[in-house]
Design a protein around this motif. Structure first.
Motif, short mmCIF file in Angstrom:
data_model
loop_
_atom_site.label_atom_id
_atom_site.label_comp_id
_atom_site.label_asym_id
_atom_site.label_seq_id
_atom_site.Cartn_x
_atom_site.Cartn_y
_atom_site.Cartn_z
N GLY A 38 0.83 -1.20 0.00
CA GLY A 38 0.00 0.00 0.00
C GLY A 38 0.86 1.24 0.00
O GLY A 38 2.06 1.19 0.30
N SER A 42 -0.72 4.97 4.36
CA SER A 42 -1.97 4.23 4.28
C SER A 42 -2.34 3.54 5.58
O SER A 42 -3.42 2.97 5.69
CB SER A 42 -1.89 3.20 3.16
OG SER A 42 -0.83 2.28 3.39
N GLU A 208 -5.03 0.96 2.30
CA GLU A 208 -5.27 2.25 1.65
C GLU A 208 -6.30 3.00 2.48
O GLU A 208 -7.32 2.42 2.90
CB GLU A 208 -5.78 2.05 0.22
CG GLU A 208 -5.76 3.32 -0.61
CD GLU A 208 -6.01 3.03 -2.08
OE1 GLU A 208 -5.40 3.70 -2.92
OE2 GLU A 208 -6.81 2.12 -2.38
#
Length: 229
Positions: A38, A42, A208
């Motif tokens: 990610g 995040s 995320e």
């Protein structure tokens, strides 16, 4: 079988008000290797820092069957071994042997017992001579191996690696990969090195916006989120 890590609805915000975790659900089984992929910011590192109580948010979090709360911190921190991005952050004593002995001594072993265990894990990671050397004389790959030996010396059940290949050249990356593949502990690996992640971790979770957006095979997750070069 009970998971070694289980998070349900884990939330955390910093003093600034930024909500770094927004309901993380995650599960890691014994012996499983999972990559955490990610973008920067995040929530990956924030999540890792909850696993040994450095940060404490809201929701449910268990490590090796123990709720992550102050009364269990000592026990949990013996079960979770962190390998930092820069191994120099973990090497601070005058010699390699002293550095690797530090954890076992803190856990109550005698000097002789600690030295025996330290020598055993140094052999295991491929540092078989020169244990009296200062760690700063070592190459990047050797420092990484000594830092890992210091973690293994306290016999953790889980290994957590934060960008472990950042300072390594290709041969050192390959040696680290082979070493980690040989270890039985469950592993969480935060990395942007997708090739390394695919080689070590059959499964991945994509972070995320403070959430786990998807989980699946590492190749599938990397392709879905365009996480390859």
């Amino acid at each position: 079988m009970n998971p070694v890590i289980e998070a349900r609805g884990l939330r955390f915000h910093y003093d600034s008000g930024f909500e770094a975790l927004r309901g993380v659900d995650f599960r890691l089984e014994a012996g499983q290797n999972v990559a955490l992929l990610g973008p920067n910011g995040s929530g990956k590192t924030t999540f890792l820092l909850h696993l040994n109580g450095v940060l404490q948010g809201e929701g449910e979090l268990h490590v090796c069957g123990l709720p992550v709360e102050p009364r269990h911190y000592v026990a949990i921190r013996r079960k979770v071994g962190f390998l930092f991005q820069d191994p120099e952050d973990q090497l601070f004593l005058p010699s390699i042997l002293e550095d690797v002995c530090f954890g076992p001594l803190q856990s109550g072993l005698t000097q002789a017992e600690a030295e025996a265990r330290a020598k055993q894990v140094l052999e295991q990671v491929g540092i078989r001579a020169g244990w009296e050397r200062p760690p700063y004389h070592l190459s990047g790959g050797e420092k990484q191996r000594v830092a890992l030996a210091g973690i293994l010396a306290v016999e953790p059940e889980i290994l957590i690696l934060d960008e472990p290949t950042t300072h390594l050249d290709p041969p050192a990356r390959r040696h680290l990969l082979e070493l980690l593949q040989s270890l039985p502990q469950a592993k969480l690996v935060v990395t942007h090195d997708t090739a390394f992640a695919k080689a070590l971790c059959p499964q991945a979770a994509f972070f995320e916006g403070g959430r786990v957006q998807a989980q699946g095979s590492t190749a599938e997750i990397a392709a879905r989120f365009h996480w390859d070069l």
